[in-house]
Design an enzyme around this catalytic site. Structure first.
Site, mmCIF file in Angstrom:
data_model
loop_
_atom_site.group_PDB
_atom_site.id
_atom_site.type_symbol
_atom_site.label_atom_id
_atom_site.label_comp_id
_atom_site.label_asym_id
_atom_site.label_seq_id
_atom_site.Cartn_x
_atom_site.Cartn_y
_atom_site.Cartn_z
ATOM 1 N N LYS A 170 -10.769 -4.111 -2.556
ATOM 2 C CA LYS A 170 -11.634 -2.953 -2.785
ATOM 3 C C LYS A 170 -10.855 -1.830 -3.442
ATOM 4 C CE LYS A 170 -13.739 -3.762 1.663
ATOM 5 N NZ LYS A 170 -12.500 -3.922 2.454
ATOM 6 N N LYS B 244 -4.562 -9.975 -5.472
ATOM 7 C CA LYS B 244 -5.738 -10.439 -4.733
ATOM 8 C C LYS B 244 -6.893 -9.468 -4.963
ATOM 9 C CE LYS B 244 -5.972 -8.165 -0.333
ATOM 10 N NZ LYS B 244 -6.807 -8.079 0.799
ATOM 11 N N LYS C 267 0.829 -1.212 0.000
ATOM 12 C CA LYS C 267 0.000 0.000 0.000
ATOM 13 C C LYS C 267 0.864 1.264 0.000
ATOM 14 C CE LYS C 267 -4.317 -1.956 1.537
ATOM 15 N NZ LYS C 267 -5.306 -2.194 2.569
#
Ligand code: AQP
Length: 328
Positions: free
Chosen positions: A194, A191, A111
């Site tokens: 969202k 994966k 991230k």
């Protein structure tokens, strides 16, 4: 009854990765365990987000969870920011959380790589997660595979805090994995997530589900319809395993290997089964969306229940750590 805790971020719509990897499992566990489920909005703000959308997303996630089968009569469902002790315990845990391990977390690295300026909150995300779980002294945590590393860190934090302030006060929580440990996104590259936009939402319309499945990645070796494929490396085949009956799954594999079906045929069958499986959830969500006051009542009652446990645990934490009690 031993206690189960798990959380989900209101960072977007509930997708089939969250559903198969976690929420479906939560629904089953309700009959066996004391379950506490939390919509973790304090976690969701560690990624870029729109303040104007957070409230609606939080309510939408609550609606989706209730529609998926979370039963407020049996489980506690609440919003993380409604119980301030989560943030307080996270701060306290910061003094025992090992910085080196935080920096090594895969989710942090992935991230952080997507952001120009990396907020400290992203680094401390697993510390807050440890606080979420340990605030309820939960022993079991149903999660997808992506969260195993964070859970290991939560155990480490519990051990370090216990060693310094109170032998065996916090249990070392154990993961409970569902069979769908890691659902891949429709691009087959990462994966399902969202924040990556590679998802199928649990509440999406039949048309939208088909529009998303149609171009989804399959075995790249099947360049034309006549090329035989390998179902074991195909994401669509893996999804069949969760949405199609066993006999159909066997047939899909045979048709893929023999090039009897093209990928589009295979996707059509999957789409039909997925649409049928998710239809009851969609229907319940539509009914609940018309009753936002009821959903808020559920969350308020859940927060009140959660605060009772959290308040007692945090009181004990403050005492063991030597804080001056408030008042005279
Ligand atoms: N692709 C997945 N396969 C299996 N399980 C998954 N989970 C998430 N993605 C998959 C599980 O869903 C639960 C809730 O996840 P979360 O919302 O707390 O955070 P996440 O894992 O970061 O989910 P996303 O969709 O990837 O959200 P963003 O993009 O906002 O970070 C967890 O138990 C997780 O394991």
């Amino acid at each position: 009854m031993s206690r189960v805790f798990s959380g989900i971020q209101p960072s977007g719509e509930l997708h089939i990765g969250n559903y198969l990897g976690a929420v479906k499992n939560w629904v089953t566990l309700q009959s066996e365990f004391e379950c506490i489920f939390c919509i973790v909005d304090l976690h969701a703000i560690t990624q870029p987000y729109e303040p104007a959308e957070l409230e609606a997303r939080t309510l939408e996630m609550a609606t989706s969870l209730l529609a998926a089968g979370i039963d407020p009569e049996r489980s506690t469902l609440f919003v993380q920011s409604h119980v301030p002790e989560h943030a307080e315990l996270a701060w306290v845990f910061n003094i025992v959380a090992p910085l080196g391990e935080l920096e090594r977390m895969t989710q942090f690295k992935e991230k952080a790589a997507r952001q120009e300026s990396v907020p400290a909150g992203l680094l401390n995300y697993p510390v807050l997660q440890a606080a979420d779980i340990l605030l309820y002294r939960a022993e079991r945590v149903p999660v997808g595979e992506d969260q195993l590393q964070h859970l290991e860190l939560a155990r480490e934090i519990a051990r370090r805090w216990n060693a310094r302030f109170g032998r065996d006060f916090f249990p070392e929580p154990q993961a409970m994995l569902s069979p769908a440990t890691r659902i891949m996104g429709l691009d087959g590259a990462a994966k399902m997530s969202k924040s990556l936009g590679n998802t199928i939402g649990v509440l999406e319309s039949p048309e939208a589900i088909w529009e998303k499945l149609r171009p989804a990645m399959t075995d790249p070796a099947r360049k034309t319809r006549r090329d035989p494929g390998n179902p074991d490396i195909c994401n669509i085949y893996r999804l069949h395993q969760f949405f199609s009956a066993p006999a159909e799954v066997t047939m899909v594999a045979e048709q893929c290997r023999s090039a009897g079906w093209g990928c589009l045929d295979c996707k059509r069958v999957l789409a039909d089964n997925m649409i049928a499986a998710l239809a009851p959830v969609r229907e319940r969500a539509a009914a609940l969306a018309a009753r936002p006051a009821y959903v808020r009542e559920v969350l308020a009652a859940g927060a009140a229940r959660a605060r009772r446990i959290a308040g007692a645990v945090m009181g004990e934490v403050r005492q063991r750590m030597g804080f001056l009690p408030a008042g005279v």
